[in-house]
Design a protein around this motif. Structure first.
Motif, PDB file in Angstrom:
ATOM      1  N   MET A 107       0.847  -1.198   0.000  1.00 48.00           N
ATOM      2  CA  MET A 107       0.000   0.000   0.000  1.00 48.00           C
ATOM      3  C   MET A 107       0.882   1.249   0.000  1.00 48.00           C
ATOM      4  O   MET A 107       1.788   1.368   0.817  1.00 48.00           O
ATOM      5  N   THR A 108       0.624   2.158  -0.924  1.00 47.78           N
ATOM      6  CA  THR A 108       1.404   3.392  -1.022  1.00 47.78           C
ATOM      7  C   THR A 108       0.777   4.490  -0.177  1.00 47.78           C
ATOM      8  O   THR A 108      -0.339   4.370   0.327  1.00 47.78           O
ATOM      9  N   LEU A 109       1.520   5.585  -0.048  1.00 48.89           N
ATOM     10  CA  LEU A 109       1.036   6.730   0.726  1.00 48.89           C
ATOM     11  C   LEU A 109       0.257   7.729  -0.135  1.00 48.89           C
ATOM     12  O   LEU A 109      -0.257   8.715   0.399  1.00 48.89           O
ATOM     13  N   GLN A 110       0.173   7.490  -1.436  1.00 45.48           N
ATOM     14  CA  GLN A 110      -0.455   8.455  -2.317  1.00 45.48           C
ATOM     15  C   GLN A 110      -1.899   8.797  -1.940  1.00 45.48           C
ATOM     16  O   GLN A 110      -2.321   9.941  -2.090  1.00 45.48           O
ATOM     17  N   PRO A 111      -2.700   7.844  -1.438  1.00 44.26           N
ATOM     18  CA  PRO A 111      -4.066   8.212  -1.020  1.00 44.26           C
ATOM     19  C   PRO A 111      -4.116   9.318   0.023  1.00 44.26           C
ATOM     20  O   PRO A 111      -5.134   9.991   0.157  1.00 44.26           O
ATOM     21  N   ILE A 112      -3.022   9.500   0.775  1.00 36.02           N
ATOM     22  CA  ILE A 112      -3.013  10.573   1.774  1.00 36.02           C
ATOM     23  C   ILE A 112      -3.157  11.928   1.089  1.00 36.02           C
ATOM     24  O   ILE A 112      -3.970  12.765   1.508  1.00 36.02           O
ATOM     25  N   MET A 113      -2.370  12.148   0.030  1.00 34.80           N
ATOM     26  CA  MET A 113      -2.456  13.421  -0.681  1.00 34.80           C
ATOM     27  C   MET A 113      -3.815  13.575  -1.365  1.00 34.80           C
ATOM     28  O   MET A 113      -4.447  14.632  -1.286  1.00 34.80           O
ATOM     29  N   ASP A 114      -4.271  12.520  -2.016  1.00 38.11           N
ATOM     30  CA  ASP A 114      -5.573  12.580  -2.682  1.00 38.11           C
ATOM     31  C   ASP A 114      -6.692  12.858  -1.677  1.00 38.11           C
ATOM     32  O   ASP A 114      -7.602  13.645  -1.937  1.00 38.11           O
ATOM     33  N   GLY A 115      -6.592  12.211  -0.515  1.00 41.23           N
ATOM     34  CA  GLY A 115      -7.614  12.415   0.510  1.00 41.23           C
ATOM     35  C   GLY A 115      -7.586  13.803   1.107  1.00 41.23           C
ATOM     36  O   GLY A 115      -8.636  14.398   1.384  1.00 41.23           O
ATOM     37  N   LEU A 116      -6.388  14.355   1.319  1.00 39.36           N
ATOM     38  CA  LEU A 116      -6.283  15.700   1.872  1.00 39.36           C
ATOM     39  C   LEU A 116      -6.830  16.747   0.909  1.00 39.36           C
ATOM     40  O   LEU A 116      -7.512  17.693   1.327  1.00 39.36           O
ATOM     41  N   VAL A 117      -6.538  16.588  -0.370  1.00 38.30           N
ATOM     42  CA  VAL A 117      -7.041  17.547  -1.356  1.00 38.30           C
ATOM     43  C   VAL A 117      -8.564  17.481  -1.435  1.00 38.30           C
ATOM     44  O   VAL A 117      -9.257  18.510  -1.364  1.00 38.30           O
ATOM     45  N   ASN A 118      -9.098  16.268  -1.567  1.00 32.51           N
ATOM     46  CA  ASN A 118     -10.553  16.128  -1.635  1.00 32.51           C
ATOM     47  C   ASN A 118     -11.205  16.531  -0.313  1.00 32.51           C
ATOM     48  O   ASN A 118     -12.275  17.145  -0.293  1.00 32.51           O
ATOM     49  N   LEU A 163       7.413  13.089  -0.331  1.00 29.25           N
ATOM     50  CA  LEU A 163       7.973  12.087   0.558  1.00 29.25           C
ATOM     51  C   LEU A 163       8.033  10.769  -0.207  1.00 29.25           C
ATOM     52  O   LEU A 163       7.396  10.642  -1.263  1.00 29.25           O
ATOM     53  N   PRO A 164       8.763   9.800   0.273  1.00 27.05           N
ATOM     54  CA  PRO A 164       8.767   8.503  -0.404  1.00 27.05           C
ATOM     55  C   PRO A 164       7.353   7.934  -0.529  1.00 27.05           C
ATOM     56  O   PRO A 164       6.652   7.764   0.476  1.00 27.05           O
ATOM     57  N   GLY A 165       6.930   7.701  -1.753  1.00 29.50           N
ATOM     58  CA  GLY A 165       5.595   7.170  -1.995  1.00 29.50           C
ATOM     59  C   GLY A 165       4.505   8.212  -2.014  1.00 29.50           C
ATOM     60  O   GLY A 165       3.319   7.863  -2.097  1.00 29.50           O
ATOM     61  N   LEU A 166       4.871   9.497  -1.931  1.00 34.44           N
ATOM     62  CA  LEU A 166       3.878  10.569  -1.879  1.00 34.44           C
ATOM     63  C   LEU A 166       4.254  11.653  -2.873  1.00 34.44           C
ATOM     64  O   LEU A 166       5.330  12.242  -2.788  1.00 34.44           O
ATOM     65  N   ARG A 167       3.366  11.915  -3.822  1.00 35.73           N
ATOM     66  CA  ARG A 167       3.605  12.914  -4.853  1.00 35.73           C
ATOM     67  C   ARG A 167       2.427  13.885  -4.898  1.00 35.73           C
ATOM     68  O   ARG A 167       1.298  13.543  -4.513  1.00 35.73           O
ATOM     69  N   ALA A 168       2.688  15.098  -5.384  1.00 36.53           N
ATOM     70  CA  ALA A 168       1.630  16.105  -5.495  1.00 36.53           C
ATOM     71  C   ALA A 168       2.003  17.101  -6.580  1.00 36.53           C
ATOM     72  O   ALA A 168       3.187  17.350  -6.839  1.00 36.53           O
ATOM     73  N   THR A 169       0.988  17.674  -7.208  1.00 37.66           N
ATOM     74  CA  THR A 169       1.211  18.738  -8.177  1.00 37.66           C
ATOM     75  C   THR A 169       1.189  20.081  -7.446  1.00 37.66           C
ATOM     76  O   THR A 169       0.644  20.183  -6.336  1.00 37.66           O
ATOM     77  N   PRO A 170       1.762  21.113  -8.056  1.00 39.61           N
ATOM     78  CA  PRO A 170       1.697  22.438  -7.419  1.00 39.61           C
ATOM     79  C   PRO A 170       0.264  22.897  -7.162  1.00 39.61           C
ATOM     80  O   PRO A 170      -0.014  23.542  -6.143  1.00 39.61           O
TER      81      PRO A 170
END
Length: 304
Positions: A1-12, A148-155
């Motif tokens: 499981m990656t950390l990417q859902p964290i960023m998606d969840g925070l934005v939404n 962060l490792p496993g976490l990406r975001a656009t500007p």
């Protein structure tokens, strides 16, 4: 499981939280659940899109992307304009519908059912004007960057998070440090006593409509910037908005935002772990659980 859902969840969740603030303020002041509030997100985003397109046509330089972002100055200008226009739209709906029902002494259930009708009318009018096709503020493609490792975001996504924090802090300071905020809190506690104390309750109601609709407009525009806008976006976000407002506690602005982030994160991890088809069920489960276990919400106060 990656950390990417964290960023998606925070934005939404930031978008949900901004909309939930309007729901919780409306309920705490006017004492009814406004199911037309979700349409303010849709109208706010489309109004901003219209203003942005008009500015870009008249002054092409405003469409040039700002630094690392995908949009130009036309979008921030359009956002401010849309906040005002969406607030005026909310006042118009109140003048045409809710205000008349309040004067007639209608029961809360009548106000709730009328909000369903208002939502349907606003949604269909929006679809009639702009069609049902999705729209975008920009066609520019952004590449996400590692945070962060496993976490990406656009500007654009990072800007959404920063803007949400700024808006929540500003509203919290307005409610706690200003005379207008004290009036709103007084009306929320006891409308009759506040009126006897000389507070103009009608002015407070107008402020609540303007503030809630303006925040909803910002949420809709943020959603349009990072994803897309469509006439049904308000309907799709309606259940998460109410789940966040109840989870955070009616009347609590920070609570609504924190709960919005929690709902957004829950949805994001549900999509990753179980599947996207279960995403809509998350808000319903949260809503029912809070009503059964802690109806006053995390930051709310139990009824005396």
């Amino acid at each position: 499981m990656t950390l990417q859902p964290i960023m998606d969840g925070l934005v939404n969740g930031s978008i949900i939280g901004l909309g939930a603030i309007g729901v919780t303020l409306t309920y705490s002041i006017l004492r009814f659940a406004n199911f037309a509030h979700g349409e303010m997100l849709s109208w706010g985003s489309y109004l901003a899109l219209t203003v942005s397109a008009a500015l870009g046509a008249m002054l092409p330089g405003l469409g040039t992307p700002i630094g690392p972002f995908s949009f130009g100055w036309s979008v921030p200008i359009a956002m401010i304009t849309s906040m005002v226009l969406t607030g005026l739209l909310a006042l118009t709906v109140d003048w045409l519908l809710f205000g008349r029902l309040r004067k007639a002494g209608s029961a809360q259930i009548i106000l709730v059912m009328s909000s369903f009708g208002a939502a349907l009318a606003l949604r269909n009018l929006l679809e009639f004007i702009y069609t049902s096709s999705p729209a975008y503020f920009t066609n520019a493609l952004q590449i996400s960057r590692p945070i962060l490792p496993g976490l990406r975001a656009t500007p654009d996504q990072l800007l959404v998070l920063v803007l949400a924090v700024i808006m929540v802090v500003a509203v919290h300071l307005l409610l706690t440090k200003s005379a207008a905020g004290r009036s709103m809190r007084a009306v929320s506690e006891n409308p009759d006593l506040a009126s006897l104390a000389g507070i103009d309750t009608r002015a407070v109601i107008r402020m609540v409509w303007m503030l809630g609709a303006a925040l909803a407009a910002v949420g809709g525009i943020m959603s349009g910037v990072v994803v897309q806008i469509r006439p049904t976006m308000g309907l799709d976000l309606l259940l998460p908005l109410f789940a966040a407002s109840i989870l955070g506690g009616i009347g609590s602005v920070p609570g609504a935002m924190i709960a919005g982030l929690m709902v957004g994160l829950a949805e994001a991890f549900t999509v990753q772990i179980i599947g996207a088809e279960w995403r809509a069920a998350v808000s319903f489960v949260i809503l029912v659980a809070m009503l059964l276990l802690r109806p006053q919400g995390i930051f709310g106060k139990a009824a005396a």
